[in-house]
Design an enzyme around this catalytic site. Structure first.
Site, mmCIF file in Angstrom:
data_model
loop_
_atom_site.group_PDB
_atom_site.id
_atom_site.type_symbol
_atom_site.label_atom_id
_atom_site.label_comp_id
_atom_site.label_asym_id
_atom_site.label_seq_id
_atom_site.Cartn_x
_atom_site.Cartn_y
_atom_site.Cartn_z
ATOM 1 N N CYS A 1 40.449 43.538 53.761
ATOM 2 C CA CYS A 1 39.319 44.103 53.042
ATOM 3 C C CYS A 1 38.395 43.194 52.132
ATOM 4 O O CYS A 1 37.268 43.079 51.534
ATOM 5 C CB CYS A 1 39.621 45.360 52.132
ATOM 6 N N LYS B 1 51.012 58.581 55.956
ATOM 7 C CA LYS B 1 50.679 58.343 57.472
ATOM 8 C C LYS B 1 50.440 56.932 57.778
ATOM 9 O O LYS B 1 49.340 56.582 57.493
ATOM 10 C CB LYS B 1 49.678 59.347 57.909
ATOM 11 N N GLU C 1 40.280 52.693 48.624
ATOM 12 C CA GLU C 1 40.136 51.494 48.930
ATOM 13 C C GLU C 1 39.426 50.951 50.195
ATOM 14 O O GLU C 1 40.169 51.047 51.176
ATOM 15 C CB GLU C 1 41.518 50.715 48.627
ATOM 16 N N GLU D 1 30.891 44.677 57.569
ATOM 17 C CA GLU D 1 32.365 44.067 57.585
ATOM 18 C C GLU D 1 32.905 43.962 58.932
ATOM 19 O O GLU D 1 33.091 44.812 59.703
ATOM 20 C CB GLU D 1 33.404 45.205 56.903
HETATM 21 P P1 NDP Z 1 39.926 53.449 59.872
HETATM 22 O O1 NDP Z 1 39.487 53.493 58.434
HETATM 23 O O2 NDP Z 1 39.558 54.685 60.623
HETATM 24 O O3 NDP Z 1 41.726 53.811 59.838
HETATM 25 C C1 NDP Z 1 42.372 53.528 58.633
HETATM 26 C C2 NDP Z 1 43.715 54.658 58.513
HETATM 27 O O4 NDP Z 1 43.001 56.129 58.305
HETATM 28 C C3 NDP Z 1 44.277 54.826 59.629
HETATM 29 O O5 NDP Z 1 45.812 55.128 59.161
HETATM 30 C C4 NDP Z 1 43.800 56.041 60.489
HETATM 31 O O6 NDP Z 1 44.772 56.542 61.302
HETATM 32 C C5 NDP Z 1 43.509 56.921 59.375
HETATM 33 N N1 NDP Z 1 42.215 57.987 59.789
HETATM 34 C C6 NDP Z 1 41.133 57.543 60.438
HETATM 35 N N2 NDP Z 1 40.448 58.587 60.831
HETATM 36 C C7 NDP Z 1 40.986 59.546 59.733
HETATM 37 C C8 NDP Z 1 40.531 60.663 59.155
HETATM 38 N N3 NDP Z 1 39.591 61.520 59.808
HETATM 39 N N4 NDP Z 1 41.205 61.351 58.256
HETATM 40 C C9 NDP Z 1 42.487 60.734 57.801
HETATM 41 N N5 NDP Z 1 42.842 59.811 58.092
HETATM 42 C C10 NDP Z 1 42.043 59.171 59.131
HETATM 43 O O7 NDP Z 1 39.789 52.190 60.465
HETATM 44 P P2 NDP Z 1 39.926 51.868 61.848
HETATM 45 O O8 NDP Z 1 41.441 51.606 62.230
HETATM 46 O O9 NDP Z 1 38.996 52.900 62.746
HETATM 47 O O10 NDP Z 1 39.353 50.439 61.899
HETATM 48 C C11 NDP Z 1 37.858 50.364 61.947
HETATM 49 C C12 NDP Z 1 37.225 49.446 61.035
HETATM 50 O O11 NDP Z 1 37.699 49.785 59.535
HETATM 51 C C13 NDP Z 1 37.755 48.129 60.798
HETATM 52 O O12 NDP Z 1 37.056 46.978 61.753
HETATM 53 C C14 NDP Z 1 37.632 47.577 59.553
HETATM 54 O O13 NDP Z 1 36.179 47.210 59.475
HETATM 55 C C15 NDP Z 1 37.805 48.797 58.838
HETATM 56 N N6 NDP Z 1 39.213 48.821 58.044
HETATM 57 C C16 NDP Z 1 38.978 48.548 56.849
HETATM 58 C C17 NDP Z 1 40.299 48.287 56.170
HETATM 59 C C18 NDP Z 1 40.558 48.016 54.799
HETATM 60 O O14 NDP Z 1 41.558 47.600 54.208
HETATM 61 N N7 NDP Z 1 39.474 47.846 53.848
HETATM 62 C C19 NDP Z 1 41.687 48.654 56.818
HETATM 63 C C20 NDP Z 1 41.514 49.129 58.077
HETATM 64 C C21 NDP Z 1 40.090 49.053 58.868
HETATM 65 P P3 NDP Z 1 44.876 56.030 62.878
HETATM 66 O O15 NDP Z 1 44.389 54.547 62.850
HETATM 67 O O16 NDP Z 1 46.300 56.328 63.190
HETATM 68 O O17 NDP Z 1 44.160 57.020 63.852
#
Ligand code: NDP
Length: 483
Positions: free
Chosen positions: A285, A176, A251, A386
């Site tokens: 990250c 996904k 991660e 972060e």
């Molecule tokens: P999320 O961790 O919520 O999203 C990452 C992925 O997880 C997306 O594909 C999202 O889907 C999916 N997801 C969200 N909620 C669930 C759930 N309950 N169960 C399964 N999958 C889920 O990050 P955000 O996009 O909300 O970003 C917020 C903050 O997270 C950023 O500002 C940053 O600080 C951090 N982040 C860190 C990352 C890293 O590489 N360490 C990457 C992305 C974010 P969808 O977005 O389609 O709803």
């Protein structure tokens, strides 16, 4: 020129599928609509898991020779190379990053598929000497159906990083992508289809985290979960997976220290400190978001960094001259600006940036100027959370022990940079840092063959390298009585 608005489909059981609802994709550089993608729901997620289960049990995949599996992965890499420019542009259009960064991501994805294509027929068990009348050996078996939740910051690079080893090990996959950035992973599905991957082995379902993501991680029919994203969502996923004892590879976030000792090569360290935080507009990250400067070089280093930062060219990623693109979304832009506000309120000193650009041509995009705060402490929000944006927090230190303590004073432990020409000092600091990956006199270095994983709240398990296989396989221990 505005690209034509396109309607996309998701990939299920070797076919392109759609659903009644869609969501809009936005070009982060202009705020314009670039496409519509189906919003798959719970039912489609369930169907994908069932399809993947059937594909896992079918002889077409289960009995395929490992070498042949590897060749299919190599072919996916070859198709990606053929479509290099197209995929790079698509990543930039959808995610916003400068084109040269998207090109690096596509080059990475190609290397990842080649690495795992080559590794596919080297995934093996071992024999274990016990007693002469017993033959004991291990079989390394695929888990079954693996679910992959992909974030929006590196949709292709992080997506392929987990899909390729899962497939190499013989699993079937439901992935996904993030709702914001699904396009390049759908391209991978297209290449996989053309490369002879049997139907149902790879399924890419577009939909939200709260519906499709949740279904994938809570399903008892999923045998392994890989997630990259926020620590908060990572916590939820681990809790959910615990109910069915499903293994997770997480991660998560980082607030990574980049430490500059006074004997370092200053010119390169300045350049790399800039690169470490402003690549992908800081949406990484492993961003070098906390810069620790030794007091002897503090003013000079900061002055040079400010000068170079103010020369960074902001713009749409598709413009070849752009060095810093927009944030992925309006929401992320506002989130980052909220952190800038909190930095000011907490008394940090704004050295440069902190606003959206004045250029009217960038008004509709989600840009934030590259920002540096000095006099930051670990108790300020900008010093410990972060931010995931182009915001650098600068700290001052005088002794190695002190900087190690400050560097470790965080919930995270993903990546760290250490800059010194003193080998003994480097060795000592590397040993004391609580980080899963450390670069000395370098930053943002990763290879498909080197393990990548975090300490503390930065995650569990390892991506990349042969170590990743331990997440995508299980071991069966066999003993035969040969007496
Ligand atoms: P999320 O961790 O919520 O999203 C990452 C992925 O997880 C997306 O594909 C999202 O889907 C999916 N997801 C969200 N909620 C669930 C759930 N309950 N169960 C399964 N999958 C889920 O990050 P955000 O996009 O909300 O970003 C917020 C903050 O997270 C950023 O500002 C940053 O600080 C951090 N982040 C860190 C990352 C890293 O590489 N360490 C990457 C992305 C974010 P969808 O977005 O389609 O709803």
């Amino acid at each position: 020129m505005t690209p034509q608005v396109q309607t996309y489909k998701f990939f299920l059981n070797g076919k392109w599928a759609t659903s009644t609802e869609t969501f809009e994709l936005i070009n982060p550089a202009s705020g314009e609509t670039i496409g519509h993608v189906p919003r798959a729901g719970k039912e489609e997620a369930k169907e994908a898991i069932e399809v993947a289960r059937k594909a896992f049990e079918s002889p077409a995949w289960r009995e395929m020779e490992q070498t042949k599996r590897g060749k299919i992965l190599m072919q996916i890499a070859a198709l990606m190379r053929e479509h290099f420019d197209e995929v790079s542009k698509l990543e930039t259009l959808n995610q916003g990053k400068p084109l040269r960064e998207s090109k690096a991501d596509v080059a990475w994805a190609i290397r990842v598929f080649e690495y795992w294509g080559g590794a596919a027929d080297k995934i093996q068990g071992e024999t274990i000497p016990v007693t002469p009348n017993r033959l004991t050996y291990t079989l390394r078996e695929p888990l079954g159906v693996t679910a992959h939740i992909i974030p929006w910051n590196y949709p292709l690079a992080l997506g392929t990083r987990s899909l390729a080893p899962a497939l190499a090990a013989g699993n079937t996959v439901v992935a996904k992508p993030a709702e914001l950035t699904p396009l390049t992973l759908l391209k991978v599905a297209e290449f996989a289809q053309k490369s002879g991957l049997p139907d149902g082995v790879l399924n890419i379902i577009t939909g939200s985290g709260s519906v499709v993501g949740r279904e994938l991680v809570s399903s008892p029919n999923v045998d392994g979960i890989t997630f990259t994203g926020s620590t908060e969502t990572g916590h939820q996923i681990m809790e959910t997976a615990a109910k069915s004892i499903t293994p997770v590879l997480l991660e998560l976030g980082g607030k990574n220290p980049n430490i500059i000792f006074p004997d370092a090569d200053m010119q390169r360290a300045v350049q790399m400190a800039k690169y470490a935080i402003f690549t992908n507009a800081g949406q990484m990250c492993w961003a070098g978001s906390r810069l620790f400067l030794h007091e002897d070089v503090y003013e000079k280093f900061l002055g040079e960094l400010k000068k170079q930062t103010e020369q960074i060219k902001l713009g749409p990623g598709l413009d070849e001259k752009t060095e810093l693109g927009p944030m992925v979304s309006k929401e992320q832009q506002q989130r980052v600006l909220g952190y800038v506000k909190s930095g000011l309120e907490d008394g940090a000193k704004l050295i440069t940036g902190g606003q959206t650009p004045d250029d009217p041509a960038l008004r509709n995009g989600f840009f934030v100027k590259p920002t540096i705060f000095a006099d930051v402490s670990s108790t300020m929000k900008i010093g410990c959370e972060e931010i995931f944006g182009p915001v650098l927090a600068v700290f001052r230190f005088s002794k190695a022990e002190e900087v190690v303590r400050m560097a470790n004073e965080t919930q995270f432990g993903l990546y760290a940079g250490v800059w010194t020409n003193d080998l003994k000092l480097a060795h000592r600091v590397v040993g004391a840092l609580q980080a899963g990956v450390v670069a000395v006199n370098d930053y943002l270095v990763a290879y498909p063959q080197t393990p990548f994983g975090g300490y503390k709240d930065s995650g569990i398990g390892y991506e990349n390298g042969l170590q990743a296989i331990s997440h995508y396989t299980r071991i069966k221990s066999v003993t035969i009585n040969v007496s």
